[in-house]
Every structure is written in structure tokens, then in C-alpha cells.
Design a protein around this motif. Sequence first.
Motif: not given
Lengths: 328, 328
Positions: B70-71, B77, B99-103, B107, B127-128, B191
Amino acid sequence: MAAPTMNDVAREAGVALKTVSRFVNGETNINPAMAARIAAAITTLGYRRNLAAASIRPGWTSRTLGLVISDLANPYYSVLTRAIESRAREHGYLVISASSDENGQQHDRIVDRLMEQRIDALIVVPPRDAGRDWSSVTPPIPPLVFLDRPVEFPAADVILADNAGGARTAVAELVRNGARRIAFVSDDLSIYTMRERHAGYRQALAEAGLPVDEQIVTSSAHSSEDAAAAVGRLLRDERVDAVFAANNRASVGALLAFREHRRVPLIGFDDFEAALLGDPAVSVVSQDIQEMGRLAAEIVFRRLAGDPGAATTRVLPTRLVLRGSELP
Amino acid sequence: MAAPTMNDVAREAGVALKTVSRFVNGETNINPAMAARIAAAITTLGYRRNLAAASIRPGWTSRTLGLVISDLANPYYSVLTRAIESRAREHGYLVISASSDENGQQHDRIVDRLMEQRIDALIVVPPRDAGRDWSSVTPPIPPLVFLDRPVEFPAADVILADNAGGARTAVAELVRNGARRIAFVSDDLSIYTMRERHAGYRQALAEAGLPVDEQIVTSSAHSSEDAAAAVGRLLRDERVDAVFAANNRASVGALLAFREHRRVPLIGFDDFEAALLGDPAVSVVSQDIQEMGRLAAEIVFRRLAGDPGAATTRVLPTRLVLRGSELP
DNA sequence: TTGTATGCGTTATCAT
DNA sequence: ATGATAACGCATACAA
């Protein structure tokens, strides 16, 4: 069973290999009907291009950056790595990062491996114990940026923080608040940043006309537990009336020691999450790690774009953030 | 000017290409005299093998792992990444992390790129917001491990932590110490881990015969500042007599809020550096992140070694570490 | 023990 | 606009 290749796609779509290559590379001069057939074939076959194969062609690269740091588990380096990674992805680059643990041999093995992997550029935090003699490395060498610690190598750019200046300012602040016997807590002085911060400490004392007492200088604080023990010992000296912690682990250690002994004014180098939670909150010399990462990436991509300018050395300023812990 | 190739070395040493290949690959049946000439040629030319070129040969791979988190700036992480990296290097592998940034889109782009780079295996924190529909991805797919969050995909191994159980135990402990109105502070419930911890919270309340009041459940704490504000609001309710913080940012936020309002018993999920510095020190539900990373790497390399066993789901236990903050 | 010839998946040249 | 062919750097049958 094996991964489908362009050839498979070409056969499936009934076109020539080169046409698939054109399609995949987004070239425009291509018959819409054929494009549709190719797209369909790619979907049914689940084709993915092989960038490793593409990268061995002349003029092509891996679009990959190598990054060698000390220890990714340290927040300082993970934030730095994240900043570089973000910039890299904006340029379509991936980052291969690895930790040297400050071990010269490990550092060298990583660098060798990254070079063999044909990364396009290399960003390196040189390890404590020397590591590779860069001057003996034969060209061609990819664009190279040293972070945090200078290296004698004319072809490389260097980014440093103003370690000595930041430490000097912090210690001067402690003096200004009445401290006369300020302990110094750091990791091993064989690490460049620690040496510089130590120099700044001494300089501030000298400017204040205060003596340097090696009895209250300790440089064996590798972990926060080490630092806590060291500060505990220092505090037995009743006359110690302040602490300068040369990195975030040392700051945490000082806070731990304060709980068990007595609190004295404290300033640390490098900000850290727990700094705001102290009572009083911990004052720190803050460096802009994100800016350092951003700048490293910027230099790298400028070099990759062909900038032939002479290698530069940038020294980033530090900022004294006063939160209360510097007061008696 | 271009990087020297095996051919260049062969010419320089006056031997055939294949002999250089043998030498470079450490094969033994090779004339010492020739070996010496080759070694000399490699040194003078500064030859380095091109692993990207080697990797496109059948039977060869990139010896590279892909990791999507995620980050990286989040200590959770970075510690995880570091653990995986260490294990990977023991196997001669490099790690490409991003890192996907929860995006979900970011991702997916990263995953696609990693596949094109021909990583040998993929470790992913989903990711979320959904991200790729893995079930529609066509084989061959490299060994795939999902971390922290389950995904419907039969071919992949999954490693989870006992989020619900850990939260339940923590909240039960608060109840045991007399709390009757326990606030819940978390990041977005979209999440998975937050949902699970929330479920554990509710379960513990139910088991204690306590009502669930949505007024004191807040799930908008993305940063520690958000969490501090949220907890500050919750504390206006005089009857709130404890806080369960569902992640480390929330814990930090609670501590910040306690400074400005009043302190109540607190247990957080995930250990964090500042936990030891609180007064009292902060009790937490601790997960062994290093173990999770170690296990992920172990599974990956077992799969790469050819283990054809059915995909597994492992749930790692959590541990309640009591340090004092759980008490009134 | 050493060398020759071929192919890996891709892009580039140059013809059509 | 499309395609046949060569080449990238390397490793491997197979021959010598």
C-alpha cells in the motif's frame, strides 16, 4: 503452457510479427481491421510483452532504477525510498531497492547485481565501511547519485544534508537555554553523518567557549535500546544538563532513559513519529527526506535525458523545529 | 562506449564466445591458461554480464520478485518489505517493490508492469478498492501470494493475520478492566483488516453483553491527525471510558488526543515505536510482521522450486502485549 | 576441452 | 500499410 509470444499473437491474428510489434508499441499507421484482430488475439491468448527481451535491443533500456540504502526498516530510508519510487513511476520507471546493512561486501554484491540487471541508473547510500572503490570501476557506468554521504568519484552527483550545520544550531540552542554540559549520543562515528553531526556539536561548544568532555560523548548507540542504556549511564553524571541525540534512534533512547532517571533538555537529529508524543514534545533538527528523494530522482532523470553537465554536489538545509524539549 | 559484450571479451581474449560463457557461468572444464586470458580481458574491458539478455533464454528467469504494497512509507509495510527482501537475497533474488496507495488502478498498472518485466513471482497486498479481477487473468501466472487480505483466486496462496481474534481479545481485556463504553477508531472500513478488527470489537462487546453504539465508532482516521481529531470528538462523550485503536495511526492519534483532553484506557492494533514512550506505555495487539514476510518468501520459493501442492491460506496469530495503558 | 550454429522475444531496416 | 529478415546478448545442442 509457456507464456505466449508476439509470434503466437501474429499467428493467431493471421498477421506478420512486425505488425503485432507495431500495435503493441502504439504506432498509428495500422489498419483498424488488423488492429482489432490483433487486439482480440492478445486477449484470447493472454499475451503480455516481455520487457526483458525488448530491453536488450540497442537503444532500449530496462526502465528500472537501482537503489541501495542501509536498511529499509528504518523509517528514514523507507520514506526516502518511497519518495524516489513515486517520482520514478511518474517517469514509467520501476525501482529495485536493496539494503546493505552498512556492510561493504553486501553493498558491493548488490551493486554488481544491479549493474548486471542493467538498471538505467543507480542511487546509492554508501555503506559505513567503505564498500566498493568507485574510482576503479570501468565505464560505462550508469548515471550515479550518492545520497547522504560523499564519495570520491568525479562522475557522480552527490546530495547531502547540512549535518554539521544542523547539529551546531541545535547545540547552540541548548546553550542559549542555559545548558553548560551537553552530552552527545550517536551511532558509530565511522558513519559520515555521525561524524559531521559530532563536528557540529564540537563547533557549537567551541563557539560558546565551553569545553569538550569525551566522558559525555558516546557513539555506540546503534539501536534505541543501546541509546537508552548509554544515556542512562551519562545521566549518572549530575552535571550533565542537556542531551544532543544525533539520530532518531538516539532520541528515542534518550526519552526511554529520561523515564527511568531524570529529564534534561533534549534536541534530536531527524524527526520521528514519537517526537510529538513526548511531554514536552521533542525538538529536532529536521531534514526534508522527501525533498532529498525528489531531488535524487530529478537528477537521475535529467542525466538519463542526456544532461552532460558536470557532476554536482547539493547540500540540503536542515530546520530546527522547537517543540519544548529544549527547555530546562 | 557501449557496454562490452561476451563477444568483445571473446575477441579480446582470443577465444570463442562459448568459452567465455562457460567461464562466466563458473563451469569447471576450462583450460587454466584460457581462463586467465578471459579473466584479464574481462577486467580490462570492464565486462559485466547482461542478466536481462540471459533471462530470455528458455529455462532462465529474471531472479526477481515483484512486491505490491500500500505505502512503503508506512512502517508496517517497510518492515514487511525488508523481511521479504532479506529472504529473497538469500536465494539470489532481487525485489522490485511498488506502492499502490490503496488505489485499484495504480495497483493494476503496477501488476501489469511487473508481469511484463517478467518477475518470477508476485507478492501482493490487494488494494482497498478492488483492483484487478484476478479470476479473469489468463495463465500462465507466476507464483502469487496475497498478503493481509484474502482474494478469490484458487491458484494463489494467502497469508492473513488474525485480525478479528486480536481485536476481540484486546477489547475483552478492556472490558475485564472495567470499561463499559469503548470507542472504536479505525481507517476506512472498506479496508479488509479494518472490517475484521471492527468485527472482533463487536464480537467482544456482544460476548460481554455490552451494547454497540455507532456514535462511538469512527472509521475516518486515515492519518494520525485525523485520528486525533476523531478521538477528541469521541472524548466529549463523558461516558466513553476506553478506546480501541484499530491501527498504529489511530493509536498515535489517540495519544495526541489524550494530551489535549483526558486519558482513558487504550489498546491499539499493531505495535509502533512510540508505544514504549507513552506514560503509561501503550498496550497493543502485536502481529509478527517479519514472520509474515518470511513466510511469504518461503512459500514463493517453495512454489518456484516446483511445489505443486494446493494453494494454502495461513492465518498468523496475534499477541496481546500489555504495557499499562489498558488500565483505568 | 573448445568452437559452430541456432534460437530466445523483441525491435529495426528495408523492401514491397 | 505490411512483411521478411537481421540483430540484440546470451546459453545450449552438437560437432570437432
